[in-house]
Design an enzyme around this catalytic site. Structure first.
Site, PDB file in Angstrom:
ATOM      1  N   PHE A  10       0.812  -1.231   0.000  1.00 43.75           N
ATOM      2  CA  PHE A  10       0.000   0.000   0.000  1.00 43.75           C
ATOM      3  C   PHE A  10       0.839   1.272   0.000  1.00 43.75           C
ATOM      4  CE2 PHE A  10       0.943  -0.071   4.534  1.00 43.75           C
ATOM      5  CZ  PHE A  10       1.089   1.277   4.814  1.00 43.75           C
TER       6      PHE A  10
ATOM      7  N   LYS B 224      -1.288  -7.466  -9.243  1.00 43.64           N
ATOM      8  CA  LYS B 224      -2.249  -7.459  -8.134  1.00 43.64           C
ATOM      9  C   LYS B 224      -1.872  -6.336  -7.187  1.00 43.64           C
ATOM     10  CE  LYS B 224      -2.763  -8.602  -4.198  1.00 43.64           C
ATOM     11  NZ  LYS B 224      -3.430  -7.483  -3.539  1.00 43.64           N
TER      12      LYS B 224
ATOM     13  N   GLU C 190      -4.897  -3.955  -1.994  1.00 43.46           N
ATOM     14  CA  GLU C 190      -6.347  -3.763  -1.902  1.00 43.46           C
ATOM     15  C   GLU C 190      -6.691  -2.525  -1.072  1.00 43.46           C
ATOM     16  OE1 GLU C 190      -4.443  -5.849  -0.426  1.00 43.46           O
ATOM     17  OE2 GLU C 190      -5.340  -6.910   1.274  1.00 43.46           O
TER      18      GLU C 190
ATOM     19  N   CYS D  91       9.397   1.947   3.213  1.00 43.72           N
ATOM     20  CA  CYS D  91      10.265   0.807   3.556  1.00 43.72           C
ATOM     21  C   CYS D  91      11.674   1.304   3.833  1.00 43.72           C
ATOM     22  CB  CYS D  91      10.283  -0.204   2.431  1.00 43.72           C
ATOM     23  SG  CYS D  91      11.058   0.428   0.944  1.00 43.72           S
TER      24      CYS D  91
ATOM     25  N   GLU E 100       9.058  -3.787  12.953  1.00 41.83           N
ATOM     26  CA  GLU E 100       8.945  -2.643  12.037  1.00 41.83           C
ATOM     27  C   GLU E 100       7.674  -1.901  12.426  1.00 41.83           C
ATOM     28  OE1 GLU E 100       8.050  -3.627   7.936  1.00 41.83           O
ATOM     29  OE2 GLU E 100       9.120  -1.859   7.226  1.00 41.83           O
TER      30      GLU E 100
HETATM   31  P1  NAD Z   1       1.669  -6.601   3.040  1.00 34.34           P
HETATM   32  O1  NAD Z   1       2.701  -7.659   3.059  1.00 34.34           O
HETATM   33  O2  NAD Z   1       0.591  -6.632   4.043  1.00 34.34           O
HETATM   34  O3  NAD Z   1       0.933  -6.619   1.606  1.00 34.34           O
HETATM   35  C1  NAD Z   1       1.655  -6.742   0.414  1.00 34.34           C
HETATM   36  C2  NAD Z   1       0.792  -7.501  -0.592  1.00 34.34           C
HETATM   37  O4  NAD Z   1       0.541  -8.818  -0.087  1.00 34.34           O
HETATM   38  C3  NAD Z   1      -0.553  -6.847  -0.853  1.00 34.34           C
HETATM   39  O5  NAD Z   1      -0.814  -6.872  -2.227  1.00 34.34           O
HETATM   40  C4  NAD Z   1      -1.531  -7.714  -0.062  1.00 34.34           C
HETATM   41  O6  NAD Z   1      -2.777  -7.822  -0.682  1.00 34.34           O
HETATM   42  C5  NAD Z   1      -0.850  -9.067  -0.033  1.00 34.34           C
HETATM   43  N1  NAD Z   1      -1.150  -9.800   1.207  1.00 34.34           N
HETATM   44  C6  NAD Z   1      -1.425  -9.274   2.436  1.00 34.34           C
HETATM   45  N2  NAD Z   1      -1.606 -10.264   3.341  1.00 34.34           N
HETATM   46  C7  NAD Z   1      -1.439 -11.423   2.682  1.00 34.34           C
HETATM   47  C8  NAD Z   1      -1.484 -12.793   3.078  1.00 34.34           C
HETATM   48  N3  NAD Z   1      -1.741 -13.149   4.322  1.00 34.34           N
HETATM   49  N4  NAD Z   1      -1.231 -13.740   2.148  1.00 34.34           N
HETATM   50  C9  NAD Z   1      -0.954 -13.408   0.867  1.00 34.34           C
HETATM   51  N5  NAD Z   1      -0.910 -12.104   0.438  1.00 34.34           N
HETATM   52  C10 NAD Z   1      -1.148 -11.135   1.335  1.00 34.34           C
HETATM   53  O7  NAD Z   1       2.451  -5.208   3.031  1.00 34.34           O
HETATM   54  P2  NAD Z   1       1.842  -3.742   3.167  1.00 34.34           P
HETATM   55  O8  NAD Z   1       1.338  -3.537   4.551  1.00 34.34           O
HETATM   56  O9  NAD Z   1       0.930  -3.451   2.029  1.00 34.34           O
HETATM   57  O10 NAD Z   1       3.170  -2.856   2.933  1.00 34.34           O
HETATM   58  C11 NAD Z   1       4.042  -2.510   3.969  1.00 34.34           C
HETATM   59  C12 NAD Z   1       5.213  -3.453   4.038  1.00 34.34           C
HETATM   60  O11 NAD Z   1       5.886  -3.496   2.791  1.00 34.34           O
HETATM   61  C13 NAD Z   1       6.274  -3.001   5.039  1.00 34.34           C
HETATM   62  O12 NAD Z   1       6.770  -4.127   5.707  1.00 34.34           O
HETATM   63  C14 NAD Z   1       7.354  -2.381   4.172  1.00 34.34           C
HETATM   64  O13 NAD Z   1       8.651  -2.381   4.725  1.00 34.34           O
HETATM   65  C15 NAD Z   1       7.282  -3.264   2.987  1.00 34.34           C
HETATM   66  N6  NAD Z   1       7.856  -2.616   1.823  1.00 34.34           N
HETATM   67  C16 NAD Z   1       9.082  -3.031   1.409  1.00 34.34           C
HETATM   68  C17 NAD Z   1       9.690  -2.404   0.331  1.00 34.34           C
HETATM   69  C18 NAD Z   1      11.042  -2.829  -0.139  1.00 34.34           C
HETATM   70  O14 NAD Z   1      11.421  -2.454  -1.242  1.00 34.34           O
HETATM   71  N7  NAD Z   1      11.791  -3.593   0.627  1.00 34.34           N
HETATM   72  C19 NAD Z   1       9.031  -1.355  -0.325  1.00 34.34           C
HETATM   73  C20 NAD Z   1       7.764  -0.975   0.141  1.00 34.34           C
HETATM   74  C21 NAD Z   1       7.183  -1.613   1.216  1.00 34.34           C
END
Ligand code: NAD
Length: 506
Positions: A159, A183, A186, A291, A391
């Site tokens: 997100f 994808k 959401e 991130c 985090e």
């Molecule tokens: P998230 O892991 O909750 O979601 C990422 C994606 O996974 C979304 O599309 C979501 O729909 C899907 N998802 C969520 N729960 C799931 C599950 N149980 N099973 C399968 N798919 C699932 O991450 P977020 O909250 O959207 O984003 C924040 C996180 O992303 C932080 O940890 C941040 O550090 C990380 N991030 C990392 C980078 C990087 O380049 N290292 C960049 C941006 C964000």
């Protein structure tokens, strides 16, 4: 998923993109997209059905047959047009992004712009997708490589950068000859969808780019789908690890950029004013939801005396809606995120850290329902405390102390994450020691958020990454292509050999 409110029933629906057409999902499962500053329901996003996901992959599979043969120049020209369209629509894109995600309008433009840079790079991809040739590896024999596209690739995005991160993925995959199923998060899919509309307007043919929406089930379907060859994931460590394991077991190529705990070292010889400004900007910008946000600062020696001035800087930041002029810190993305961040602040106090500045429940006139957390600063933070070990992904800065640079480097290297780090100093020798000895993939020297531009690749490391190759830049060309090595001998009358040779030789 949440039960629809009366507002939600009136809200527009986010469409799927399958075979070049924006289609309404037939699902019964929907989630509201909510403005985090006001709680207004902006749209409803579907959780695509298994049949819809299959249809998106099938359309990408079909489009690959012709797209892989499309001339490099023709592919590149689409991205030249695309970058122009993104520029022309920048203000609208930023406004959509701010409404659904919360970050300030200038920061939203930055989000789009960092993605736009990848689009510009995609337009010159021919320079990077070159093979190699060795002439006369044996008599009359040449060996050369082809970097061929893989087929259907998929992207799963978080997100926090709903413009930049999708743009890290599909332009490079498509420019190198693949087709794509995206994808988006959401939580904030609307700016992603506007970018996808512009991509079609720029000339991406039907089926080359497809979009499905959903959560866990959609992600698992991507991990399991037999026709998807590679997956790019950006998000949390928990989900990324699951995606990596599940998709790898299914034989896919996978890259996962994941969670972080980014540390900076401040040496006492650093330029104080510049450093304190950089720390406050990197810790509290985007409400700490980057991130690469700076979440731990290790103050070395005399620099520990700078805490009061750092707290004063943090206090000057304006907390309000991202649309309000002069806002520095917008809301966090959801009510659940606010509860989690505030809960961690409580745990920090309980664990014995010193709360130097408490940002809980700030007064934000006009936006009383928003998910706001103000800048928060803890000192005396140590491993074992929840605010250090997790985090936080909110505007909370943890301060730790070290006697010297060696102790500070050791402290950072002991943390499992390896996304980004920085040092603030005027000593070239100290900076060089840091760059050599620190075990983190992206290093800033007097630069608090060292995200590489697309000439390079994003290069997080250790627990922040699974897979060898990073997103965008040179590395992703290797990720999205298969190297085929051709060894060729062409005979003429004078070189034809006679007899069977059963030894291994050319
Ligand atoms: P998230 O892991 O909750 O979601 C990422 C994606 O996974 C979304 O599309 C979501 O729909 C899907 N998802 C969520 N729960 C799931 C599950 N149980 N099973 C399968 N798919 C699932 O991450 P977020 O909250 O959207 O984003 C924040 C996180 O992303 C932080 O940890 C941040 O550090 C990380 N991030 C990392 C980078 C990087 O380049 N290292 C960049 C941006 C964000």
């Amino acid at each position: 998923m949440n039960a629809p409110t009366s507002q939600a029933v009136l809200a527009p629906t986010v469409k799927l993109l399958i075979g070049g057409k924006f289609v309404e999902s037939k699902t019964t499962q929907w989630r509201d997209v909510v403005n985090p500053a006001t709680q207004e329901v902006l749209a409803r996003v579907p959780f695509a059905t298994p049949e819809e996901i299959d249809a998106a992959v099938a359309s990408a599979q079909e489009a690959f047959k012709t797209w892989k043969k499309t001339a490099i120049g023709a592919r590149a020209r689409i991205f030249l047009k695309y970058q122009q369209l993104i520029r022309e629509n920048m203000a609208e894109l930023a406004a959509i992004l701010t409404a659904e995600q919360g970050k300030t309008l200038p920061d939203a433009e930055g989000d789009v712009f960092r993605g736009l840079e990848v689009v510009e790079h995609a337009a010159s991809i021919g320079n990077l997708q070159l093979g190699e040739l060795a002439n006369n590896v044996a008599g009359g024999v040449d060996t050369y490589t082809l970097l061929q596209p893989l087929g259907v690739c998929a992207g799963i995005t978080p997100f926090n950068f709903p413009a930049m991160i999708p743009l890290w993925m599909f332009p490079m995959a498509i420019a190198t000859g693949n087709t794509f199923v995206l994808k988006p998060s959401e939580q904030d899919p609307m700016v992603t969808m506007r970018l996808v509309e512009l991509a079609l307007e720029a000339g991406i043919p039907p089926g080359v780019l497809n979009v499905i929406h959903g959560g866990e089930a959609a992600v698992n379907a991507i991990c399991d789908h037999k026709d998807i060859k590679a997956i790019s994931f950006v998000g949390s460590t928990k989900v990324g690890t699951h995606v990596y394991n599940r998709a790898s077991l299914n034989g896919k190529r996978v890259q996962c950029m994941m969670g972080a705990k980014n540390h900076a070292i401040v040496l006492p010889d650093a330029n104080k004013e510049q450093t304190l400004n950089a720390l406050a900007g990197a810790a509290f910008g985007a409400a700490g939801q980057r991130c690469m946000a700076l979440s731990v600062v290790v103050l070395v020696g005399e620099a520990q005396k700078w805490i009061p001035e750092l707290v004063e800087k943090a206090k000057t930041l304006k907390v309000s809606a991202g649309t309000e002029k002069g806002t520095d810190v917008g809301p966090v993305v959801s009510c659940a995120a606010k509860d989690r961040v505030q809960g961690l602040i409580e745990r920090g106090i309980a664990d014995g850290a010193t709360l130097e500045l408490d940002g809980r429940n700030p007064n934000v006139p006009g936006y009383e329902k928003g998910n706001f957390v103000g800048p928060t600063v803890f000192s005396g933070v140590k491993p074992g405390m929840a605010i250090y070990d997790q985090e936080i992904f909110g505007p909370v800065l943890c301060l730790s102390a070290a006697a010297d640079i060696d102790e500070a480097i050791e402290f950072i290297n002991s943390n499992p994450n390896g996304n980004g780090t920085a040092i603030f100093t005027q000593s070239g020798a100290a900076a060089r020691k840091f760059q050599e000895e620190i075990d983190v993939g992206q290093v800033g020297i007097n630069v608090p958020i060292p995200v590489p531009v697309p000439l390079f690749s994003f290069s997080g490391s250790r627990a922040s990454k699974l897979g060898d190759l990073g997103p965008y830049g040179k590395q992703v060309v290797l990720f999205y292509t298969q190297t085929k090595t051709v060894t060729a001998r062409w005979f003429d009358d004078s070189t034809i050999s006679h007899g069977v040779n059963t030894t291994i030789s050319l």
